[in-house]
Design a protein around this motif. Sequence first.
Motif, mmCIF file in Angstrom:
data_model
loop_
_atom_site.group_PDB
_atom_site.id
_atom_site.type_symbol
_atom_site.label_atom_id
_atom_site.label_comp_id
_atom_site.label_asym_id
_atom_site.label_seq_id
_atom_site.Cartn_x
_atom_site.Cartn_y
_atom_site.Cartn_z
ATOM 1 N N ALA A 23 35.495 31.255 44.726
ATOM 2 C CA ALA A 23 34.795 32.278 43.945
ATOM 3 C C ALA A 23 35.827 33.240 43.353
ATOM 4 O O ALA A 23 36.899 33.459 43.936
ATOM 5 C CB ALA A 23 33.823 33.033 44.843
ATOM 6 N N PRO A 24 35.496 33.850 42.204
ATOM 7 C CA PRO A 24 36.440 34.789 41.568
ATOM 8 C C PRO A 24 36.891 35.921 42.487
ATOM 9 O O PRO A 24 37.996 36.438 42.334
ATOM 10 C CB PRO A 24 35.650 35.328 40.374
ATOM 11 N N ARG A 25 36.069 36.298 43.456
ATOM 12 C CA ARG A 25 36.437 37.404 44.356
ATOM 13 C C ARG A 25 37.709 37.107 45.159
ATOM 14 O O ARG A 25 38.357 38.008 45.666
ATOM 15 C CB ARG A 25 35.287 37.744 45.297
ATOM 16 N N TRP A 26 38.081 35.828 45.271
ATOM 17 C CA TRP A 26 39.281 35.454 46.008
ATOM 18 C C TRP A 26 40.565 35.734 45.231
ATOM 19 O O TRP A 26 41.660 35.644 45.784
ATOM 20 C CB TRP A 26 39.234 33.973 46.405
ATOM 21 N N ALA A 27 40.459 36.062 43.955
ATOM 22 C CA ALA A 27 41.657 36.295 43.126
ATOM 23 C C ALA A 27 42.553 37.374 43.723
ATOM 24 O O ALA A 27 43.775 37.295 43.615
ATOM 25 C CB ALA A 27 41.261 36.658 41.697
ATOM 26 N N ALA A 28 41.961 38.369 44.374
ATOM 27 C CA ALA A 28 42.757 39.447 44.972
ATOM 28 C C ALA A 28 43.699 38.898 46.044
ATOM 29 O O ALA A 28 44.793 39.430 46.242
ATOM 30 C CB ALA A 28 41.842 40.508 45.570
ATOM 31 N N ARG A 29 43.314 37.837 46.732
ATOM 32 C CA ARG A 29 44.170 37.233 47.757
ATOM 33 C C ARG A 29 45.376 36.528 47.144
ATOM 34 O O ARG A 29 46.330 36.200 47.838
ATOM 35 C CB ARG A 29 43.381 36.205 48.589
ATOM 36 N N PHE A 30 45.300 36.250 45.825
ATOM 37 C CA PHE A 30 46.356 35.515 45.134
ATOM 38 C C PHE A 30 47.000 36.374 44.056
ATOM 39 O O PHE A 30 47.277 35.913 42.953
ATOM 40 C CB PHE A 30 45.790 34.221 44.554
ATOM 41 N N ASP A 31 47.231 37.638 44.393
ATOM 42 C CA ASP A 31 47.915 38.576 43.482
ATOM 43 C C ASP A 31 47.288 38.624 42.102
ATOM 44 O O ASP A 31 47.985 38.744 41.096
ATOM 45 C CB ASP A 31 49.404 38.236 43.386
ATOM 46 N N GLY A 32 45.956 38.486 42.015
ATOM 47 C CA GLY A 32 45.255 38.602 40.747
ATOM 48 C C GLY A 32 45.401 37.400 39.824
ATOM 49 O O GLY A 32 45.030 37.460 38.663
ATOM 50 N N MET A 33 45.942 36.296 40.327
ATOM 51 C CA MET A 33 46.073 35.095 39.499
ATOM 52 C C MET A 33 44.672 34.600 39.131
ATOM 53 O O MET A 33 43.698 34.877 39.825
ATOM 54 C CB MET A 33 46.855 34.017 40.240
ATOM 55 N N ALA A 34 44.583 33.858 38.030
ATOM 56 C CA ALA A 34 43.298 33.325 37.578
ATOM 57 C C ALA A 34 42.886 32.154 38.463
ATOM 58 O O ALA A 34 43.703 31.300 38.803
ATOM 59 C CB ALA A 34 43.405 32.863 36.128
ATOM 60 N N LEU A 35 41.614 32.136 38.841
ATOM 61 C CA LEU A 35 41.051 31.013 39.589
ATOM 62 C C LEU A 35 40.180 30.233 38.617
ATOM 63 O O LEU A 35 39.183 30.743 38.124
ATOM 64 C CB LEU A 35 40.219 31.511 40.767
ATOM 65 N N VAL A 36 40.578 29.001 38.337
ATOM 66 C CA VAL A 36 39.899 28.197 37.317
ATOM 67 C C VAL A 36 39.267 26.980 37.985
ATOM 68 O O VAL A 36 39.970 26.034 38.369
ATOM 69 C CB VAL A 36 40.897 27.755 36.223
ATOM 70 N N PRO A 37 37.911 26.984 38.134
ATOM 71 C CA PRO A 37 37.253 25.831 38.735
ATOM 72 C C PRO A 37 37.357 24.614 37.820
ATOM 73 O O PRO A 37 37.277 24.735 36.597
ATOM 74 C CB PRO A 37 35.807 26.281 38.909
ATOM 75 N N GLN A 38 37.537 23.446 38.420
ATOM 76 C CA GLN A 38 37.669 22.198 37.671
ATOM 77 C C GLN A 38 36.449 21.311 37.930
ATOM 78 O O GLN A 38 35.782 21.439 38.954
ATOM 79 C CB GLN A 38 38.949 21.468 38.080
ATOM 80 N N ASP A 39 36.175 20.398 37.013
ATOM 81 C CA ASP A 39 35.029 19.497 37.134
ATOM 82 C C ASP A 39 35.140 18.560 38.332
ATOM 83 O O ASP A 39 34.130 18.055 38.818
ATOM 84 C CB ASP A 39 34.857 18.664 35.858
ATOM 85 N N ASP A 40 36.361 18.337 38.826
ATOM 86 C CA ASP A 40 36.552 17.400 39.934
ATOM 87 C C ASP A 40 36.395 18.054 41.311
ATOM 88 O O ASP A 40 36.712 17.460 42.336
ATOM 89 C CB ASP A 40 37.914 16.719 39.826
#
Length: 88
Positions: A23-40
Amino acid sequence: MSSSDPRRQEIQRYAIRVRGRLAPRWAARFDGMALVPQDDGTTVIDGPVADQPALHGLLRTISDLGLPLVSVTETAPQAPTHARGDQP
């Protein structure tokens, strides 16, 4: 200024693929990097990483969360940063 000048450093970008959807809320755990869900069913964690220790820290976070790591890919770097007062 030579490319080996310590005042000038390219910021590397990485695309880190993990199994599962984050979920986008996890971005804070990764220094604000973009989390991009993939079809796979994977998620790509994408963005700039300051240096190798920072990359290892991100990978440690992934491991600590129990996320299966699929791949780590270096992508195109961002423009070089300059020390104060330097001209590009």
